[in-house]
Design a protein around this motif. Structure first.
Motif, PDB file in Angstrom:
ATOM      1  N   SER A  82       3.469   3.434 -18.177  1.00  0.00           N
ATOM      2  CA  SER A  82       4.583   3.445 -19.136  1.00  0.00           C
ATOM      3  C   SER A  82       5.905   3.872 -18.501  1.00  0.00           C
ATOM      4  N   THR A  83       5.833   4.499 -17.328  1.00  0.00           N
ATOM      5  CA  THR A  83       7.058   4.922 -16.642  1.00  0.00           C
ATOM      6  C   THR A  83       7.357   4.067 -15.415  1.00  0.00           C
ATOM      7  N   GLY A  84       6.653   2.956 -15.286  1.00  0.00           N
ATOM      8  CA  GLY A  84       6.910   2.038 -14.183  1.00  0.00           C
ATOM      9  C   GLY A  84       6.451   2.571 -12.830  1.00  0.00           C
ATOM     10  N   GLN A  85       5.470   3.422 -12.848  1.00  0.00           N
ATOM     11  CA  GLN A  85       4.938   3.989 -11.614  1.00  0.00           C
ATOM     12  C   GLN A  85       3.556   3.392 -11.347  1.00  0.00           C
ATOM     13  N   PRO A  86       3.093   3.448 -10.150  1.00  0.00           N
ATOM     14  CA  PRO A  86       3.653   4.052  -8.953  1.00  0.00           C
ATOM     15  C   PRO A  86       4.620   3.112  -8.240  1.00  0.00           C
ATOM     16  N   SER A  87       5.445   3.695  -7.390  1.00  0.00           N
ATOM     17  CA  SER A  87       6.366   2.887  -6.589  1.00  0.00           C
ATOM     18  C   SER A  87       5.572   2.188  -5.484  1.00  0.00           C
ATOM     19  N   GLN A  88       6.128   1.105  -4.977  1.00  0.00           N
ATOM     20  CA  GLN A  88       5.469   0.398  -3.878  1.00  0.00           C
ATOM     21  C   GLN A  88       5.392   1.290  -2.649  1.00  0.00           C
ATOM     22  N   GLU A  89       6.435   2.087  -2.419  1.00  0.00           N
ATOM     23  CA  GLU A  89       6.424   3.003  -1.271  1.00  0.00           C
ATOM     24  C   GLU A  89       5.270   4.005  -1.382  1.00  0.00           C
ATOM     25  N   CYS A  90       5.079   4.535  -2.584  1.00  0.00           N
ATOM     26  CA  CYS A  90       3.977   5.470  -2.807  1.00  0.00           C
ATOM     27  C   CYS A  90       2.643   4.792  -2.495  1.00  0.00           C
ATOM     28  N   CYS A  91       2.431   3.623  -3.051  1.00  0.00           N
ATOM     29  CA  CYS A  91       1.172   2.907  -2.818  1.00  0.00           C
ATOM     30  C   CYS A  91       0.979   2.586  -1.336  1.00  0.00           C
ATOM     31  N   ASN A  92       2.057   2.164  -0.672  1.00  0.00           N
ATOM     32  CA  ASN A  92       1.955   1.840   0.751  1.00  0.00           C
ATOM     33  C   ASN A  92       1.513   3.046   1.575  1.00  0.00           C
ATOM     34  N   ASN A  93       1.928   4.239   1.162  1.00  0.00           N
ATOM     35  CA  ASN A  93       1.557   5.460   1.879  1.00  0.00           C
ATOM     36  C   ASN A  93       0.224   6.035   1.404  1.00  0.00           C
ATOM     37  N   LEU A  94      -0.125   5.790   0.156  1.00  0.00           N
ATOM     38  CA  LEU A  94      -1.373   6.317  -0.390  1.00  0.00           C
ATOM     39  C   LEU A  94      -2.597   5.567   0.113  1.00  0.00           C
ATOM     40  N   VAL A  95      -2.528   4.269   0.181  1.00  0.00           N
ATOM     41  CA  VAL A  95      -3.708   3.476   0.521  1.00  0.00           C
ATOM     42  C   VAL A  95      -4.306   3.864   1.881  1.00  0.00           C
ATOM     43  N   PRO A  96      -3.513   4.064   2.939  1.00  0.00           N
ATOM     44  CA  PRO A  96      -4.144   4.497   4.196  1.00  0.00           C
ATOM     45  C   PRO A  96      -4.855   5.847   4.058  1.00  0.00           C
ATOM     46  N   PHE A  97      -4.276   6.748   3.285  1.00  0.00           N
ATOM     47  CA  PHE A  97      -4.890   8.053   3.027  1.00  0.00           C
ATOM     48  C   PHE A  97      -6.224   7.869   2.296  1.00  0.00           C
ATOM     49  N   ALA A  98      -6.219   6.971   1.312  1.00  0.00           N
ATOM     50  CA  ALA A  98      -7.435   6.679   0.546  1.00  0.00           C
ATOM     51  C   ALA A  98      -8.464   5.955   1.407  1.00  0.00           C
ATOM     52  N   GLU A  99      -8.008   5.006   2.224  1.00  0.00           N
ATOM     53  CA  GLU A  99      -8.930   4.267   3.080  1.00  0.00           C
ATOM     54  C   GLU A  99      -9.618   5.176   4.087  1.00  0.00           C
ATOM     55  N   GLU A 100      -8.929   6.192   4.547  1.00  0.00           N
ATOM     56  CA  GLU A 100      -9.532   7.161   5.477  1.00  0.00           C
ATOM     57  C   GLU A 100     -10.466   8.128   4.755  1.00  0.00           C
TER      58      GLU A 100
END
Length: 144
Positions: A82-100
């Motif tokens: 509803s707040t237009g989140q997450p940002s693409q930058e956030c996702c780009n940085n989160l996914v490697p953290f999640a993948e590890e």
């Protein structure tokens, strides 16, 4: 999302953190390398996901000692959407953290309390944010 880079508890303490997909070997050298990698990845995710972390924390408090309930997860996902989140930058940085799979890595979990953080909150927040980013983060207990 999480601002653990300084190891100081903040209101933005819900950054996603994935543990390496490799199995825990008990080797202190590889554990240390994995911890260093997770901390580096967390710094990127933490700095770019602060707003998202704050949004999640409204539904899933940072002081929680358990994984989010289905209601908390749904409410957090709806709040992000509803707040237009997450940002693409956030996702780009989160996914490697999640993948590890950092939130599941024992050496990473062991240092979280030093900064005032619960491993469950990191796992839960990572899973919520990863889902909002379109990434399926498997629960730590399911990953052997």
């Amino acid at each position: 999302m999480l601002q653990l880079a300084s190891c100081q508890p903040t209101d933005a303490a819900e950054a996603p953190a994935p543990a390496p997909a490799t199995s825990h070997t008990g080797n202190s050298t590889s554990d240390e390398a994995g911890l260093e990698l997770c901390i580096a990845l967390l710094q990127g995710a933490g700095s770019s996901c602060t707003t998202e972390s704050d949004t999640i924390a409204l539904q899933y408090p940072r002081y929680s000692e358990a994984l989010p309930t289905p209601d908390q997860e749904s409410a957090a996902l709806e709040a992000l959407k509803s707040t237009g989140q997450p940002s693409q930058e956030c996702c780009n940085n989160l996914v490697p953290f999640a993948e590890e799979r950092c939130p599941c890595q024992k050496s990473f979990q062991d240092v979280l309390p030093l900064g005032g953080f619960s491993p469950a909150v990191f796992e839960g927040s990572t899973a919520i944010l990863a889902k909002a980013c379109g990434y399926d983060f498997e629960a730590c207990s399911s990953s052997g």
